[in-house]
Design a protein around this motif. Structure first.
Motif, short mmCIF file in Angstrom:
data_model
loop_
_atom_site.label_atom_id
_atom_site.label_comp_id
_atom_site.label_asym_id
_atom_site.label_seq_id
_atom_site.Cartn_x
_atom_site.Cartn_y
_atom_site.Cartn_z
N THR A 76 -21.14 33.27 -5.11
CA THR A 76 -20.40 32.17 -5.73
C THR A 76 -20.67 30.87 -4.96
O THR A 76 -21.08 30.91 -3.80
CB THR A 76 -18.88 32.45 -5.72
OG1 THR A 76 -18.49 32.66 -4.36
CG2 THR A 76 -18.55 33.67 -6.54
N ASP A 94 -19.05 27.00 -3.95
CA ASP A 94 -17.85 26.15 -3.91
C ASP A 94 -17.98 24.97 -4.87
O ASP A 94 -17.01 24.56 -5.50
CB ASP A 94 -17.61 25.63 -2.49
CG ASP A 94 -17.14 26.77 -1.58
OD1 ASP A 94 -16.72 27.81 -2.14
OD2 ASP A 94 -17.21 26.61 -0.35
N THR A 103 -16.93 25.97 -8.28
CA THR A 103 -15.47 26.10 -8.36
C THR A 103 -14.82 24.73 -8.46
O THR A 103 -13.90 24.50 -9.25
CB THR A 103 -14.92 26.83 -7.11
OG1 THR A 103 -15.65 28.04 -6.96
CG2 THR A 103 -13.44 27.13 -7.24
N LYS A 104 -15.35 23.81 -7.66
CA LYS A 104 -14.80 22.46 -7.64
C LYS A 104 -14.97 21.79 -9.00
O LYS A 104 -14.09 21.09 -9.49
CB LYS A 104 -15.55 21.65 -6.56
CG LYS A 104 -14.70 20.61 -5.89
CD LYS A 104 -15.47 20.07 -4.69
CE LYS A 104 -14.89 18.76 -4.20
NZ LYS A 104 -15.70 18.19 -3.11
N GLY A 129 -13.47 24.86 -11.91
CA GLY A 129 -12.17 25.49 -11.67
C GLY A 129 -12.22 26.96 -12.04
O GLY A 129 -13.27 27.49 -12.44
N PRO A 154 -11.31 31.25 -11.35
CA PRO A 154 -11.93 32.23 -10.47
C PRO A 154 -13.38 32.46 -10.87
O PRO A 154 -13.70 32.51 -12.05
CB PRO A 154 -11.10 33.49 -10.69
CG PRO A 154 -10.41 33.30 -11.98
CD PRO A 154 -10.30 31.83 -12.24
N GLN A 155 -14.22 32.57 -9.86
CA GLN A 155 -15.66 32.65 -10.13
C GLN A 155 -16.23 33.99 -9.66
O GLN A 155 -15.86 34.48 -8.60
CB GLN A 155 -16.33 31.51 -9.35
CG GLN A 155 -17.78 31.32 -9.65
CD GLN A 155 -18.40 30.30 -8.68
OE1 GLN A 155 -19.57 30.33 -8.41
NE2 GLN A 155 -17.61 29.39 -8.15
N GLY A 181 -4.89 31.35 -11.21
CA GLY A 181 -6.24 30.83 -11.41
C GLY A 181 -6.51 30.47 -12.86
O GLY A 181 -7.64 30.22 -13.23
#
Lengths: 135, 233
Positions: B162, B164, B167-168, B171, B173-174, B228
């Motif tokens: 994964t 970051d 995710t940023k 958004g 859960p990855q 999440g």
């Protein structure tokens, strides 16, 4: 609710145009019903009927002093009047809806265009510039 | 629960993720690409027939395959004749019988991509790490937000781990699903990777996405908000 109508007969169908005006100081919801003997062919956007239309007419909201200009077709002969206001009621503030039809209307139609299915026979017969045989 | 697997760009692995998620959740997968089918079919009834009202949705599901599949039609005439908006009541009908209805949504931003997102209880966003693909994933994420559909999970496909930055940006859960020959070979045969004598690693990755969706489903049943779920992220 004030309502002015006119009709035009064309190719076995009648085009009906309507101007609806709310002369009151309060917003109002109204229903316009078709009086002709046939189903309403509503205006469409990207293949879907515009918001507010159904088989027998239109439902909409007008603010104080506002006007709606509406038009539809019916496969029938004209009568007088072609449409009338069936009812009015005080309007609530409309909420943005998350429904299927409004989503379908606001996005592009995914279906392949009708022109994909043009018959080769029809093309040949209708094209005067075409002289040779097609493979 | 209706889960729509989406992502702006084609070829990022939406069909692979859909098939494997449906296998993990014992659900049915609906190939909702009205113009260009992605999952295999066998000449039997398709989504085109269902949308045209020729057959009941439940009767068109292949129940004797490794995973229950409602395939998409392959003919242009069929694609022309359907009413795309009819998809949503079809999905509702299926969700009365199947606990998980996984919708393999088409690429792009036409009505056929948007309608399954409207019908869904949550969506799974599939992307690969390439910048152009991520840009389209961001647009699909915005579309889902606008249509009021929660993000259940992000699948970062063809990535070892994964990121970051993803995710940023997106958004939710990855889960990263690495490139794996077993996944590719299974998909070629129309099978989820769990049905092959495969390395357990890729199976586990899809299982983590499925776990996440089970949590979303449980939270929906109990009416609690998921941390999440990213409704407001």
């Amino acid at each position: 609710m004030d309502c002015v109508t006119s009709t035009t007969e064309i190719g076995g169908a009648t085009l009906v145009s309507v101007i609806v005006e709310n002369p009151h100081d309060e917003p109002a919801r109204y229903r316009l019903t078709n009086e002709l003997d046939g189903p309403v062919w509503p205006p469409r956007r990207r293949g879907y009927p515009e918001r507010g239309w159904d088989e027998s007419g239109y439902e909409g909201v007008l603010g104080p002093g506002e006007r709606d200009a509406l038009g539809y077709a019916v496969p029938a002969s004209p009568v007088d009047p072609p449409a009338r206001i069936a009812w009015t009621e005080p309007a609530e503030v409309p909420e943005p809806s998350r429904d299927t039809r409004s989503t379908a209307r606001s996005f592009r139609d995914p279906r392949p265009p009708r022109s994909v299915f043009t018959s080769p026979r029809w093309e040949r017969d209708s094209n005067p510039l075409e002289t040779g045989d097609r493979p | 629960m209706i889960v729509t697997v989406c992502g702006g760009k084609g070829g990022v692995g939406k069909s692979t993720v859909s098939l494997n998620l449906a296998a993990a959740l014992d659900g049915v997968v609906v190939d909702a690409d009205l113009g260009m089918a992605d999952l295999p079919t066998d000449g039997g009834p398709t989504l085109h027939d269902v949308l045209a009202g020729r057959i009941d949705p439940l009767d068109a599901v292949r129940t004797d395959w490794a995973v229950g599949v409602l395939p998409a039609g392959r003919s242009l005439a069929g694609a022309r004749s359907v009413e795309p908006a009819e998809l949503n009541p079809v999905l509702e009908t299926l969700s009365e019988t199947y606990e998980y209805v996984i919708v393999d949504a088409p690429a792009g931003f036409d009505a056929d991509a948007a309608l399954p997102i409207v019908a869904a209880d949550c969506c799974v966003l599939v992307t690969t790490p390439e910048p152009a693909t991520l840009a389209d994933a961001v647009r699909t994420r915005s579309l889902a937000r606008e249509l009021g559909t929660d993000l259940g999970a992000v699948v970062l496909n063809r990535a070892a781990q994964t990121r970051d930055a993803v995710t940023k940006t997106l958004g939710g859960p990855q889960v990263a699903v690495p490139t794996h020959q077993d996944i590719h070979e299974a998909q070629q045969s129309g099978l989820p990777v769990s049905y092959t004598d495969a390395d357990p690693e890729p199976v586990q990755r899809f299982e983590s996405v499925a776990d996440r969706l089970r949590t979303v489903a449980r939270d929906r049943r109990t009416g609690t908000l998921t941390t999440g779920g990213a409704k407001n992220s």
